[in-house]
Motif scaffolding. Sequence first.
Motif, mmCIF file in Angstrom:
data_model
loop_
_atom_site.group_PDB
_atom_site.id
_atom_site.type_symbol
_atom_site.label_atom_id
_atom_site.label_comp_id
_atom_site.label_asym_id
_atom_site.label_seq_id
_atom_site.Cartn_x
_atom_site.Cartn_y
_atom_site.Cartn_z
ATOM 1 N N GLN A 131 -20.713 -26.842 5.827
ATOM 2 C CA GLN A 131 -19.588 -26.793 4.901
ATOM 3 C C GLN A 131 -18.315 -26.580 5.724
ATOM 4 N N LYS A 132 -17.453 -27.590 5.739
ATOM 5 C CA LYS A 132 -16.225 -27.542 6.533
ATOM 6 C C LYS A 132 -15.027 -27.459 5.598
ATOM 7 N N SER A 133 -14.201 -26.444 5.823
ATOM 8 C CA SER A 133 -12.988 -26.290 5.022
ATOM 9 C C SER A 133 -11.765 -26.291 5.930
ATOM 10 N N TYR A 134 -10.726 -26.996 5.487
ATOM 11 C CA TYR A 134 -9.487 -27.151 6.247
ATOM 12 C C TYR A 134 -8.331 -26.592 5.433
ATOM 13 N N LEU A 135 -7.277 -26.191 6.134
ATOM 14 C CA LEU A 135 -6.010 -25.848 5.499
ATOM 15 C C LEU A 135 -5.030 -26.978 5.775
ATOM 16 N N ALA A 136 -4.372 -27.455 4.725
ATOM 17 C CA ALA A 136 -3.435 -28.577 4.860
ATOM 18 C C ALA A 136 -2.216 -28.314 3.991
ATOM 19 N N LEU A 137 -1.054 -28.683 4.524
ATOM 20 C CA LEU A 137 0.181 -28.567 3.757
ATOM 21 C C LEU A 137 0.579 -29.959 3.294
ATOM 22 N N GLY A 138 0.657 -30.145 1.982
ATOM 23 C CA GLY A 138 0.994 -31.447 1.422
ATOM 24 C C GLY A 138 2.458 -31.545 1.040
ATOM 25 N N VAL A 139 3.029 -32.722 1.237
ATOM 26 C CA VAL A 139 4.415 -32.979 0.846
ATOM 27 C C VAL A 139 4.412 -33.455 -0.608
ATOM 28 N N LEU B 134 -2.998 -26.387 0.621
ATOM 29 C CA LEU B 134 -4.300 -26.688 0.037
ATOM 30 C C LEU B 134 -5.439 -26.260 0.951
ATOM 31 N N ARG B 135 -6.554 -25.909 0.314
ATOM 32 C CA ARG B 135 -7.823 -25.830 1.041
ATOM 33 C C ARG B 135 -8.606 -27.094 0.713
ATOM 34 N N ALA B 136 -8.957 -27.846 1.738
ATOM 35 C CA ALA B 136 -9.706 -29.091 1.547
ATOM 36 C C ALA B 136 -11.108 -28.901 2.102
ATOM 37 N N THR B 137 -12.101 -29.015 1.239
ATOM 38 C CA THR B 137 -13.498 -28.839 1.644
ATOM 39 C C THR B 137 -14.189 -30.196 1.662
ATOM 40 N N LEU B 138 -14.736 -30.551 2.807
ATOM 41 C CA LEU B 138 -15.382 -31.858 2.955
ATOM 42 C C LEU B 138 -16.791 -31.838 2.378
ATOM 43 N N LYS B 139 -17.079 -32.805 1.539
ATOM 44 C CA LYS B 139 -18.442 -33.032 1.068
ATOM 45 C C LYS B 139 -19.075 -34.201 1.816
ATOM 46 N N HIS C 91 -15.888 -37.832 -0.312
ATOM 47 C CA HIS C 91 -15.715 -36.818 -1.352
ATOM 48 C C HIS C 91 -15.045 -35.592 -0.730
ATOM 49 N N THR C 92 -13.879 -35.229 -1.231
ATOM 50 C CA THR C 92 -13.165 -34.032 -0.788
ATOM 51 C C THR C 92 -12.825 -33.174 -1.999
ATOM 52 N N VAL C 93 -13.023 -31.860 -1.866
ATOM 53 C CA VAL C 93 -12.657 -30.913 -2.922
ATOM 54 C C VAL C 93 -11.395 -30.176 -2.485
ATOM 55 N N PHE C 94 -10.372 -30.191 -3.351
ATOM 56 C CA PHE C 94 -9.081 -29.564 -3.025
ATOM 57 C C PHE C 94 -8.829 -28.369 -3.948
ATOM 58 N N ASP C 95 -8.344 -27.278 -3.347
ATOM 59 C CA ASP C 95 -7.918 -26.103 -4.102
ATOM 60 C C ASP C 95 -6.500 -25.754 -3.676
ATOM 61 N N VAL C 96 -5.621 -25.534 -4.658
ATOM 62 C CA VAL C 96 -4.235 -25.166 -4.370
ATOM 63 C C VAL C 96 -4.188 -23.676 -4.062
ATOM 64 N N LEU C 97 -3.711 -23.333 -2.864
ATOM 65 C CA LEU C 97 -3.596 -21.935 -2.451
ATOM 66 C C LEU C 97 -2.202 -21.380 -2.681
ATOM 67 N N GLN C 98 -1.178 -22.215 -2.520
ATOM 68 C CA GLN C 98 0.199 -21.749 -2.666
ATOM 69 C C GLN C 98 1.123 -22.945 -2.870
ATOM 70 N N HIS D 224 -26.718 -32.987 14.608
ATOM 71 C CA HIS D 224 -26.437 -34.343 14.122
ATOM 72 C C HIS D 224 -27.238 -34.644 12.853
ATOM 73 N N GLU D 225 -28.471 -34.177 12.800
ATOM 74 C CA GLU D 225 -29.275 -34.363 11.585
ATOM 75 C C GLU D 225 -28.642 -33.620 10.412
ATOM 76 N N MET D 226 -28.176 -32.396 10.660
ATOM 77 C CA MET D 226 -27.533 -31.611 9.608
ATOM 78 C C MET D 226 -26.247 -32.272 9.116
ATOM 79 N N ILE D 227 -25.487 -32.848 10.043
ATOM 80 C CA ILE D 227 -24.248 -33.516 9.657
ATOM 81 C C ILE D 227 -24.548 -34.749 8.812
ATOM 82 N N ARG D 228 -25.589 -35.508 9.188
ATOM 83 C CA ARG D 228 -25.972 -36.687 8.377
ATOM 84 C C ARG D 228 -26.320 -36.286 6.948
ATOM 85 N N LEU D 229 -26.890 -35.098 6.790
ATOM 86 C CA LEU D 229 -27.294 -34.618 5.468
ATOM 87 C C LEU D 229 -26.183 -33.798 4.794
ATOM 88 N N ASN D 230 -24.996 -33.739 5.423
ATOM 89 C CA ASN D 230 -23.854 -33.002 4.884
ATOM 90 C C ASN D 230 -24.170 -31.526 4.655
#
Length: 325
Positions: A170-178, A239-244, A214-221, A161-167
């Motif tokens: 590093q969590k990255s998600y895969l998402a398909l956008g319309v 997209l790859r979405a990385t949470l900051k 804050h989210t960082v997005f990278d286009v994969l395909q 929980h302390e680590m999460i409060r300090l961000n």
Amino acid sequence: MTATSKDLVRFLTIDDTAEGQRLDNFLFCELKGVPKSHVQRIIRGGEVRLNKKRCKGTDRLNVGDVVRIPPVRTAASADTSAKPIPPRVFDIVYEDDALLVINKPSGVAVHGGSGVSFGVIEQLRRARPQARYLELVHRLDKDTSGLLMIAKKRSALVKLHEMIRLNVPQKSYLALGVGAWQAETRRVTLPLVKYVGAQGEKMVRVGEDGQSAHTVFDVLQRFSGSLLHQIGLSDLSLLRATLKTGRTHQIRVHMQSQHCPIAGDERYGDYQANKRLQKIGLKRMFLHAAELVLPHPLSGEPLNLNAPLPMDLQQLLLVLAHGKE
């Protein structure tokens, strides 16, 4: 209501799973079904003893402490129609004596509540009756699949929980956008506001008075072509979405704000597009917690954990890539 009784005094020796925990919180977990007011009453009355001495609910537990728990009466519902919580085994990505990381399937809530009688944590506890401590570290939306952390020791939970409060994780998600995501829009930093929707549901929107996000997005395909045109769509973006930061519904609302909502998202997505995507096999929200990088909460060892994309989402990508069902 009916009542059952535990007739014997119990003496529990504290191990490292409960080290540092408040006595009252420890007893709330041990005496599930007993009203918290009654637990506080037996502590104040001296019926609970810590190392043979009177104690307070605020006392902190140490390894080796012995807690005396008196016989108590627990209220049990007479409603026999209530279904028992079924135990369930989930795909394990990582496990040691302090931390469990599973690959949560879509469609399963992480815990009971809000109309859901049970979730991952309750099913895990049923499947592991010998486990002294299992607590959720964070949450995933019901329809989101992927990496979910569960602490097996309180010391690990506190550190995580302390680590999460300090961000730190590093969590990255895969998402398909319309839609066609604009490659130059890599960082979205719009603040987010929580509010209650018309049906009483929890919602989030972009708002100047909201929490920083804050989210960082990278286009994969990118996908386009005849198959999408046949169902009335023009473009999709993987997209790859990385949470900051880790705000509620952050990726979902940030993608919606860029006019590229997540495919299959019933709350923030495009209703018509979702209906059309069902024709080629998308039956859920396309959001998957794919990667987690963090130091181990107790040893500091670097962890780089990955959960493969579920087969139904892999199959959809193949359909899109080859342009046929």
